[in-house]
Design an enzyme around this catalytic site. Sequence first.
Site, PDB file in Angstrom:
ATOM      1  N   ARG A 137     -27.169   2.087 -52.806  1.00 25.03           N
ATOM      2  CA  ARG A 137     -26.102   1.213 -52.669  1.00 25.03           C
ATOM      3  C   ARG A 137     -26.529   0.091 -51.851  1.00 25.03           C
ATOM      4  O   ARG A 137     -27.004   0.225 -50.569  1.00 25.03           O
ATOM      5  CB  ARG A 137     -24.883   1.917 -51.752  1.00 25.03           C
ATOM      6  N   HIS A 139     -20.380  -8.433 -49.236  1.00 25.94           N
ATOM      7  CA  HIS A 139     -20.303  -7.623 -47.998  1.00 25.94           C
ATOM      8  C   HIS A 139     -20.475  -8.612 -46.877  1.00 25.94           C
ATOM      9  O   HIS A 139     -21.548  -8.561 -46.140  1.00 25.94           O
ATOM     10  CB  HIS A 139     -21.486  -6.766 -48.000  1.00 25.94           C
ATOM     11  N   GLU A 157     -14.934  -3.426 -47.392  1.00 27.60           N
ATOM     12  CA  GLU A 157     -14.132  -3.342 -46.460  1.00 27.60           C
ATOM     13  C   GLU A 157     -13.170  -4.778 -46.087  1.00 27.60           C
ATOM     14  O   GLU A 157     -13.179  -5.311 -45.002  1.00 27.60           O
ATOM     15  CB  GLU A 157     -14.751  -2.983 -44.915  1.00 27.60           C
ATOM     16  N   ASN A 203     -15.429   3.937 -46.603  1.00 25.62           N
ATOM     17  CA  ASN A 203     -16.468   4.303 -45.528  1.00 25.62           C
ATOM     18  C   ASN A 203     -15.762   4.895 -44.465  1.00 25.62           C
ATOM     19  O   ASN A 203     -14.683   4.567 -43.881  1.00 25.62           O
ATOM     20  CB  ASN A 203     -17.025   2.841 -45.123  1.00 25.62           C
ATOM     21  N   TYR A 235     -16.098   7.001 -40.908  1.00 26.82           N
ATOM     22  CA  TYR A 235     -16.953   7.262 -39.586  1.00 26.82           C
ATOM     23  C   TYR A 235     -16.206   8.187 -38.561  1.00 26.82           C
ATOM     24  O   TYR A 235     -16.248   9.296 -38.485  1.00 26.82           O
ATOM     25  CB  TYR A 235     -17.285   5.977 -38.991  1.00 26.82           C
ATOM     26  N   GLU A 278     -19.882   5.107 -47.061  1.00 26.27           N
ATOM     27  CA  GLU A 278     -20.764   5.100 -45.980  1.00 26.27           C
ATOM     28  C   GLU A 278     -20.075   6.336 -44.905  1.00 26.27           C
ATOM     29  O   GLU A 278     -19.083   6.749 -45.059  1.00 26.27           O
ATOM     30  CB  GLU A 278     -20.193   3.895 -45.104  1.00 26.27           C
TER      31      GLU A 278
END
Length: 506
Positions: A108, A152, A198, A339, A341, A402
């Site tokens: 990616r 991005h 995002e 993504n 986290y 991610e």
Amino acid sequence: MAAGELAGMRVPVPSVVFFLLLLAAAARGGSALTRRDFPEGFVFGAGTSAFQVEGAAAEDGRKPSIWDTFTHQGYSTDGSTADVSADQYHHYKEDVKLMYDMSLDAYRFSISWPRLVPDGRGEINPKGLEYYNNLIDELIMHGIQPHVTIYHFDLPQVLQDEYGGILGPRFIEDYTDYAEVCFKNFGDRVKHWVTLNEPNIEPIGGCDCGYQPPQRCSYPFGTNCTGGNSSTEPYIAAHHLLLAHASAVSLYRQKYQASQGGQIGLTLMGWWYEPKTDTPEDAAAAMRMNEFQIGWFMHPLVHGNYPPLMRSRVGARLPSIAASDLEKIRGSFDFIGINHYFVVRVQSSDANDQRLRDYFVDADPFEEGFDEVHFEYHPWALGKVLHHLKLKYGNPTVMIHENGDPDWPEAPGKIDYDDGFRSEFLQSYLEALYLSIRNGSDARGYFVWSLLDGFEFLFGYGARFGLCGVDFAAAARTRYARSSARWYSGFLRGGELRPEKPYVSL
Ligand SMILES: *[C@@H]1O[C@H](CO)[C@@H](O)[C@H](O)[C@H]1NC(C)=O
Ligand SMILES: *[C@@H]1O[C@H](CO)[C@@H](O)[C@H](O)[C@H]1NC(C)=O
Ligand SMILES: *[C@@H]1O[C@H](CO)[C@@H](O)[C@H](O)[C@H]1NC(C)=O
């Protein structure tokens, strides 16, 4: 429990139960989790983005992005720039070889808008075109799928100067034209497109808290901005991003998808918000935050309009979606990238004093729900995000784009090979992902962040996320495989997810 252990046990009396257990274990071929336990065609990869690893910032016709300007003014967390970073522009062949050696299914990466179309619109830079053609061909030659993000964060500075970048409605048209350059030139080989990375975070960092370019904010949500309005601009910026996404998808579907046969989606930050205490107020605050972050885009993408809760709380400050755009937005994705986290613990801001309550009457999106932030890592939170998508948004196809764990080097040049903590982290999230899939979530891919150390938007070079390290002190930017790269590669070749600590399936 492994089948071998069971078989070696002394069975006291003929036991039907034990015999059945043995059969069940044998049928699974042992109980350690391997990649064969994931659905057919599930894609395992790793990722980066252009600004973060390419370097060659002023070479071969590339012009500055807003991130070049920002870092050159000394605003990154550690004062660094990404002028050279991991220098993937000059090392892409070596990097593809690394991916091949690791047995990655996919890479990616993102295309740099100011490298491909340096003036934001108009002329294509032949050197930029050549670079991405080379990278894509090199990947395909090694049997690695390119999963490409079109935008991005690295907006051409010239568009910021001309009309305020994502704050200007002209962004929608310029973005769509740039996306078409990508579809037209690379779509014969790229079958996985992400329009935006995002879009639910870019307006927060850039136009609400103001700690990222274009550094716009207003008191008290940010303190050091020279202009902006944190109560209105984040919603306007996100609105333009949403319309730009829908416009590019609509174009792709009309002109390219049938002949090129690719898939298109967008990637959201999928933090998960949990209440800090078990009061109903905190539960409501956590629900609000999930709505303000995930629902901000998911609700329009699935239902055509912003979530009712956002519309009632934000009122006239939330742009309205025109009837003509509604149908373009609704259903404008083949998959959703997530993504993930951490977990954020939230406390209701309604419990705050009068001073804060006054501010929150005119709140920004990030602080609608809470005033205290605690970040925690829990693999179950990934399960909660997927469960939420399944229940609220019709179980979309999801790619985990991610997920990763940073190391914090004491010295900039420090070389660390042993990152057992990272393997452990990734193993626990892959187990959570496996459980979600068994529970019915339609996840089809998982990408470690990141393939390589690079410039981190939040930390500069102060945080290292790479499966492979980069020696930033060496002019050649030497790559080296960490122990997590060896673990991942073993798993991708069919080895056990936890070779040292076999995972017992539920
Ligand atoms: C604002 O800028 C000043 C001076 O550069 C700095 O000391 C301070 O930490 C900044 N505040 C925030 C919240 O970034
Ligand atoms: C932001 O915009 C809103 C709505 O137009 C306005 O009420 C508010 O005063 C503005 N805030 C600032 C700091 O300019
Ligand atoms: C699985 O589904 C059940 C029932 O909907 C739910 O309670 C549970 O939280 C889910 N678990 C995961 C890991 O998604």
